[in-house]
Write a protein that holds these residues in place. Structure first.
Motif, PDB file in Angstrom:
ATOM      1  N   GLY A  83       5.249 -18.765   5.414  1.00 43.44           N
ATOM      2  CA  GLY A  83       6.526 -18.063   5.487  1.00 43.44           C
ATOM      3  C   GLY A  83       7.663 -18.901   6.026  1.00 43.44           C
ATOM      4  N   GLN A  84       7.366 -20.106   6.512  1.00 48.38           N
ATOM      5  CA  GLN A  84       8.408 -21.001   7.015  1.00 48.38           C
ATOM      6  C   GLN A  84       8.785 -22.022   5.952  1.00 48.38           C
ATOM      7  N   THR A  85      10.007 -22.485   6.035  1.00 49.53           N
ATOM      8  CA  THR A  85      10.438 -23.605   5.225  1.00 49.53           C
ATOM      9  C   THR A  85      11.538 -24.324   6.003  1.00 49.53           C
ATOM     10  N   THR A  86      12.005 -25.429   5.466  1.00 41.16           N
ATOM     11  CA  THR A  86      13.134 -26.122   6.078  1.00 41.16           C
ATOM     12  C   THR A  86      14.224 -26.258   5.030  1.00 41.16           C
ATOM     13  N   VAL A  87      15.453 -26.290   5.506  1.00 36.14           N
ATOM     14  CA  VAL A  87      16.596 -26.481   4.617  1.00 36.14           C
ATOM     15  C   VAL A  87      17.426 -27.646   5.136  1.00 36.14           C
ATOM     16  N   GLY A  88      17.938 -28.427   4.213  1.00 31.55           N
ATOM     17  CA  GLY A  88      18.761 -29.567   4.586  1.00 31.55           C
ATOM     18  C   GLY A  88      20.149 -29.118   4.993  1.00 31.55           C
ATOM     19  N   VAL A  89      20.667 -29.711   6.077  1.00 29.78           N
ATOM     20  CA  VAL A  89      22.008 -29.371   6.539  1.00 29.78           C
ATOM     21  C   VAL A  89      22.915 -30.595   6.698  1.00 29.78           C
ATOM     22  N   ARG A  90      22.323 -31.794   6.732  1.00 25.88           N
ATOM     23  CA  ARG A  90      23.152 -32.999   6.902  1.00 25.88           C
ATOM     24  C   ARG A  90      22.385 -34.206   6.378  1.00 25.88           C
ATOM     25  N   VAL A  91      23.105 -35.048   5.649  1.00 20.15           N
ATOM     26  CA  VAL A  91      22.546 -36.306   5.171  1.00 20.15           C
ATOM     27  C   VAL A  91      23.572 -37.407   5.431  1.00 20.15           C
ATOM     28  N   GLU A 103      10.534 -43.093   2.389  1.00 16.02           N
ATOM     29  CA  GLU A 103       9.703 -42.748   3.540  1.00 16.02           C
ATOM     30  C   GLU A 103      10.558 -42.032   4.569  1.00 16.02           C
ATOM     31  N   ALA A 104      10.036 -40.925   5.070  1.00 12.40           N
ATOM     32  CA  ALA A 104      10.719 -40.162   6.106  1.00 12.40           C
ATOM     33  C   ALA A 104       9.876 -40.153   7.376  1.00 12.40           C
ATOM     34  N   LEU A 105      10.549 -40.263   8.496  1.00 12.20           N
ATOM     35  CA  LEU A 105       9.910 -40.185   9.813  1.00 12.20           C
ATOM     36  C   LEU A 105      10.643 -39.128  10.622  1.00 12.20           C
ATOM     37  N   LEU A 106       9.928 -38.095  11.053  1.00 14.30           N
ATOM     38  CA  LEU A 106      10.507 -37.080  11.929  1.00 14.30           C
ATOM     39  C   LEU A 106      10.643 -37.699  13.312  1.00 14.30           C
ATOM     40  N   THR A 107      11.884 -37.893  13.747  1.00  8.86           N
ATOM     41  CA  THR A 107      12.130 -38.591  15.008  1.00  8.86           C
ATOM     42  C   THR A 107      12.372 -37.660  16.185  1.00  8.86           C
ATOM     43  N   LYS A 108      12.819 -36.420  15.879  1.00  9.24           N
ATOM     44  CA  LYS A 108      13.164 -35.509  16.975  1.00  9.24           C
ATOM     45  C   LYS A 108      13.093 -34.070  16.485  1.00  9.24           C
ATOM     46  N   VAL A 109      12.582 -33.189  17.347  1.00 12.83           N
ATOM     47  CA  VAL A 109      12.595 -31.752  17.110  1.00 12.83           C
ATOM     48  C   VAL A 109      13.376 -31.136  18.260  1.00 12.83           C
ATOM     49  N   ASP A 110      14.445 -30.423  17.931  1.00 11.62           N
ATOM     50  CA  ASP A 110      15.294 -29.778  18.929  1.00 11.62           C
ATOM     51  C   ASP A 110      15.424 -28.306  18.550  1.00 11.62           C
ATOM     52  N   GLY A 111      14.508 -27.484  19.061  1.00  9.53           N
ATOM     53  CA  GLY A 111      14.466 -26.081  18.651  1.00  9.53           C
ATOM     54  C   GLY A 111      14.097 -26.007  17.178  1.00  9.53           C
ATOM     55  N   ARG A 112      14.986 -25.437  16.378  1.00  7.45           N
ATOM     56  CA  ARG A 112      14.740 -25.353  14.937  1.00  7.45           C
ATOM     57  C   ARG A 112      15.298 -26.551  14.178  1.00  7.45           C
ATOM     58  N   LYS A 113      16.019 -27.439  14.860  1.00  9.67           N
ATOM     59  CA  LYS A 113      16.615 -28.607  14.206  1.00  9.67           C
ATOM     60  C   LYS A 113      15.613 -29.754  14.147  1.00  9.67           C
ATOM     61  N   LEU A 114      15.525 -30.366  12.963  1.00 11.18           N
ATOM     62  CA  LEU A 114      14.605 -31.484  12.735  1.00 11.18           C
ATOM     63  C   LEU A 114      15.420 -32.701  12.311  1.00 11.18           C
ATOM     64  N   PHE A 115      15.176 -33.824  12.942  1.00 10.39           N
ATOM     65  CA  PHE A 115      15.932 -35.045  12.667  1.00 10.39           C
ATOM     66  C   PHE A 115      14.993 -36.123  12.125  1.00 10.39           C
ATOM     67  N   PHE A 116      15.388 -36.718  11.011  1.00 13.00           N
ATOM     68  CA  PHE A 116      14.565 -37.704  10.315  1.00 13.00           C
ATOM     69  C   PHE A 116      15.315 -39.013  10.131  1.00 13.00           C
ATOM     70  N   ASP A 117      14.582 -40.112  10.196  1.00 11.81           N
ATOM     71  CA  ASP A 117      15.048 -41.398   9.695  1.00 11.81           C
ATOM     72  C   ASP A 117      14.413 -41.569   8.321  1.00 11.81           C
ATOM     73  N   VAL A 118      15.190 -42.026   7.355  1.00 14.80           N
ATOM     74  CA  VAL A 118      14.679 -42.219   5.998  1.00 14.80           C
ATOM     75  C   VAL A 118      15.003 -43.623   5.508  1.00 14.80           C
ATOM     76  N   THR A 119      14.070 -44.185   4.763  1.00 19.35           N
ATOM     77  CA  THR A 119      14.255 -45.492   4.143  1.00 19.35           C
ATOM     78  C   THR A 119      13.761 -45.403   2.710  1.00 19.35           C
ATOM     79  N   VAL A 120      14.551 -45.924   1.790  1.00 19.53           N
ATOM     80  CA  VAL A 120      14.164 -45.989   0.379  1.00 19.53           C
ATOM     81  C   VAL A 120      14.059 -47.460   0.017  1.00 19.53           C
ATOM     82  N   ARG A 121      12.880 -47.836  -0.502  1.00 23.45           N
ATOM     83  CA  ARG A 121      12.632 -49.240  -0.835  1.00 23.45           C
ATOM     84  C   ARG A 121      12.360 -49.429  -2.319  1.00 23.45           C
ATOM     85  N   ASP A 122      12.858 -50.518  -2.830  1.00 20.01           N
ATOM     86  CA  ASP A 122      12.562 -51.009  -4.176  1.00 20.01           C
ATOM     87  C   ASP A 122      11.754 -52.273  -3.937  1.00 20.01           C
ATOM     88  N   GLY A 123      10.430 -52.122  -3.928  1.00 16.97           N
ATOM     89  CA  GLY A 123       9.579 -53.247  -3.526  1.00 16.97           C
ATOM     90  C   GLY A 123       9.834 -53.539  -2.060  1.00 16.97           C
TER      91      GLY A 123
END
Length: 128
Positions: free
Chosen positions: A58-66, A83-103
């Protein structure tokens, strides 16, 4: 509500760049390389994958900032990995670092913020 979500969750998603993924096809430019909007969508897909197994029914996440720096062009036919790394959880807010690689090349990197929501309540509110 965010009990199972802890910093350190990761996921990778991959895409072989096709004609439909280009700036020409998406209207974000006129060159046949991976479009920035498609890079954003791929980065968000990685964040969704990183949390999918940790969410309660019943839970999901929605994007609010990129915030993304698209650093290198990727031609059609190349395999890119987000690749995404969840770096911080602040209540319902989730913060990720993302990297996209071509090789080995970092094609894009940045941060994504998502919010944990109850799927039913979110959809009810959206349809009002």
């Amino acid at each position: 509500m965010a009990g199972q979500l802890t910093a350190g969750l990761t996921a990778k998603v991959q895409l072989t760049v096709g004609d439909a993924d280009t700036a020409q096809a998406l209207g974000s430019g006129d060159v046949p390389v991976l479009a920035t909007p498609r890079v954003v969508a791929l980065a968000e897909a990685a964040t969704v994958a990183a949390t999918a197994r940790a969410l309660d029914s019943g839970q999901t996440t929605v994007g609010v900032r990129v915030e993304l720096d698209h650093r290198a062009a990727t031609p059609i036919g190349r395999l890119v990995t987000a690749e995404a790394l969840l770096t911080k959880v602040d209540g319902r807010k989730l913060f990720f670092d993302v990297t996209v690689r071509d090789g080995e090349t970092v094609a894009a990197e940045g941060k994504v913020e998502r919010v944990l929501v109850d799927r039913s309540r979110f959809l009810e509110k959206a349809m009002e």
